[in-house]
Design a protein around this motif. Sequence first.
Motif, PDB file in Angstrom:
ATOM      1  N   TYR A 167      -1.702   1.595  -6.765  1.00  0.00           N
ATOM      2  CA  TYR A 167      -0.538   1.618  -5.886  1.00  0.00           C
ATOM      3  C   TYR A 167       0.607   0.777  -6.445  1.00  0.00           C
ATOM      4  O   TYR A 167       1.774   1.055  -6.198  1.00  0.00           O
ATOM      5  CB  TYR A 167      -0.905   1.090  -4.493  1.00  0.00           C
ATOM      6  N   ALA A 211      -6.797  -8.673  -5.441  1.00  0.00           N
ATOM      7  CA  ALA A 211      -6.143  -7.819  -4.451  1.00  0.00           C
ATOM      8  C   ALA A 211      -5.208  -8.628  -3.548  1.00  0.00           C
ATOM      9  O   ALA A 211      -4.116  -8.187  -3.216  1.00  0.00           O
ATOM     10  CB  ALA A 211      -7.177  -7.097  -3.608  1.00  0.00           C
ATOM     11  N   HIS A 212      -5.630  -9.821  -3.171  1.00  0.00           N
ATOM     12  CA  HIS A 212      -4.835 -10.657  -2.262  1.00  0.00           C
ATOM     13  C   HIS A 212      -4.988 -12.120  -2.646  1.00  0.00           C
ATOM     14  O   HIS A 212      -5.933 -12.503  -3.327  1.00  0.00           O
ATOM     15  CB  HIS A 212      -5.278 -10.458  -0.808  1.00  0.00           C
ATOM     16  N   TYR A 224     -11.647 -10.971  -3.860  1.00  0.00           N
ATOM     17  CA  TYR A 224     -11.696  -9.520  -3.915  1.00  0.00           C
ATOM     18  C   TYR A 224     -10.795  -9.021  -5.042  1.00  0.00           C
ATOM     19  O   TYR A 224      -9.636  -9.388  -5.134  1.00  0.00           O
ATOM     20  CB  TYR A 224     -11.254  -8.928  -2.575  1.00  0.00           C
ATOM     21  N   ASP A 226       0.823  -1.209   0.000  1.00  0.00           N
ATOM     22  CA  ASP A 226       0.000   0.000   0.000  1.00  0.00           C
ATOM     23  C   ASP A 226       0.861   1.265   0.000  1.00  0.00           C
ATOM     24  O   ASP A 226       1.996   1.267   0.497  1.00  0.00           O
ATOM     25  CB  ASP A 226      -0.926   0.017   1.212  1.00  0.00           C
ATOM     26  N   THR A 241      -8.386 -15.014  -2.157  1.00  0.00           N
ATOM     27  CA  THR A 241      -9.582 -14.179  -2.016  1.00  0.00           C
ATOM     28  C   THR A 241     -10.147 -13.853  -3.379  1.00  0.00           C
ATOM     29  O   THR A 241      -9.414 -13.862  -4.375  1.00  0.00           O
ATOM     30  CB  THR A 241      -9.254 -12.861  -1.265  1.00  0.00           C
ATOM     31  N   LEU A 261      -9.529  -5.699  -7.828  1.00  0.00           N
ATOM     32  CA  LEU A 261      -9.296  -4.257  -7.951  1.00  0.00           C
ATOM     33  C   LEU A 261      -9.666  -3.804  -9.355  1.00  0.00           C
ATOM     34  O   LEU A 261      -9.398  -4.480 -10.309  1.00  0.00           O
ATOM     35  CB  LEU A 261      -7.829  -3.927  -7.667  1.00  0.00           C
ATOM     36  N   CYS A 292      -2.283  -4.967  -2.797  1.00  0.00           N
ATOM     37  CA  CYS A 292      -2.617  -3.591  -2.416  1.00  0.00           C
ATOM     38  C   CYS A 292      -4.115  -3.437  -2.200  1.00  0.00           C
ATOM     39  O   CYS A 292      -4.915  -4.241  -2.664  1.00  0.00           O
ATOM     40  CB  CYS A 292      -2.189  -2.618  -3.514  1.00  0.00           C
ATOM     41  N   SER A 293      -4.469  -2.359  -1.545  1.00  0.00           N
ATOM     42  CA  SER A 293      -5.882  -2.045  -1.379  1.00  0.00           C
ATOM     43  C   SER A 293      -6.413  -1.272  -2.579  1.00  0.00           C
ATOM     44  O   SER A 293      -7.629  -1.187  -2.777  1.00  0.00           O
ATOM     45  CB  SER A 293      -6.105  -1.226  -0.101  1.00  0.00           C
ATOM     46  N   ARG A 294      -5.483  -0.709  -3.381  1.00  0.00           N
ATOM     47  CA  ARG A 294      -5.876  -0.009  -4.597  1.00  0.00           C
ATOM     48  C   ARG A 294      -4.944  -0.424  -5.728  1.00  0.00           C
ATOM     49  O   ARG A 294      -3.735  -0.548  -5.539  1.00  0.00           O
ATOM     50  CB  ARG A 294      -5.820   1.515  -4.400  1.00  0.00           C
ATOM     51  N   ARG A 295      -5.506  -0.624  -6.903  1.00  0.00           N
ATOM     52  CA  ARG A 295      -4.756  -1.130  -8.052  1.00  0.00           C
ATOM     53  C   ARG A 295      -3.604  -0.204  -8.446  1.00  0.00           C
ATOM     54  O   ARG A 295      -2.504  -0.657  -8.761  1.00  0.00           O
ATOM     55  CB  ARG A 295      -5.722  -1.311  -9.227  1.00  0.00           C
ATOM     56  N   SER A 335       4.888  -0.259  -3.411  1.00  0.00           N
ATOM     57  CA  SER A 335       4.171   0.774  -4.159  1.00  0.00           C
ATOM     58  C   SER A 335       5.177   1.726  -4.788  1.00  0.00           C
ATOM     59  O   SER A 335       5.970   2.371  -4.068  1.00  0.00           O
ATOM     60  CB  SER A 335       3.212   1.557  -3.262  1.00  0.00           C
TER      61      SER A 335
END
Length: 373
Positions: free
Chosen positions: A351, A365-366, A371, A148, A369, A373, A346-349, A173
Amino acid sequence: MDFSSGKYNTILLRSVIMIIIILISFYIMKIKLVTSINVIISKNQNIAKSQNISLGQNISSEQKMACIVYIQDKLGRFGNRMFLIASAYGLARLHSCHLYVELEIINELKSVFILDLSPVLISSSTFNSLTRSSSKSMNRISQSVVCDYITTLTRPNAIPSGTIFELIGYWQSYLHFAKYDEELRQRIFVASQSILGKVSNFFIEFYQRQLDYRPQFLLENHQSFKKQLSQLNSTTWIGIHVRRSDFIPIHYSSDDAYLFDAIKYYTERYSNAHFIVASDDKSYCKKLFRNRSNIFLTPQTFSVGDDLVILSLCQHSIITGGTFGWWTGYLAGGEVIHDKIYPSGCSRREYYYPPWFLIDGNVRAHKNTEYIL
């Protein structure tokens, strides 16, 4: 004859001569004094130079409380170390801090790069002097980051004077060092002369074998060699990094369709496209690309550093997951095709992926998972 007048003239003449002699003597003494001062200054400058310091830059008591960005952690592999160095350098430059990196990490990267960190890097002796000789101890702060972007670190005094700020983790990042891209590409992550000489033989042998032409490269530095390659109109070089060995069990490895689609993209875009493949699974790549006359594998004798440098000399890139491939694309410039199967962490692509990384669709993202981005 008027003897009294003659006597007066004689006295006047002697006085004038005496004044002239005094003025000349004073001028000579002044020259000697200035010369003596210049000799002393010159000697001091030579002493300072021999001790690798400059006059006026000795560490004052106020400077002893300056901030220090510090790296001693050694997680991951070569690409991870490059992210750590780049992020630490970016933070040190941004906040006018010193940079101190443990010697083992410095030596590892210096086996490949020039690694000129001179604006901020301090030696072990200076680090010890700053941290132990201060009238009051420095405040130590550590922050662990995977990938991040820590936006609060861009604020003024985010790393205040009297602080040792230690980077722990991966710091993947690029936004932590984006402001200093050119410094990283032109002074820091620049191939050493020995590696440039080694990888230049790959290109010389190619042109001699394929075109019966032996180019004469001037290996002044990384950038000039890259420019010479790009000016050879017979080829557009695209680097391919294929990481497999440790990625297959965790399902990060790219499939064949991704690689061939990316190759097709460049082949249609550039009529003279040629590809250089570096991989930790050369036997797999040799079998995969055996029928492609414009795809070449790096030699078995190439080290990890050799592979990274030769891919960074290409004009465009195809990369699979991992930080090593990321850096080959970053240093090469041009277009970079990146497989979306690799999770950025990351929490945002944005980054992890600069705008010029070409990714078709979202990325995970991880790991483990859904989840995206």
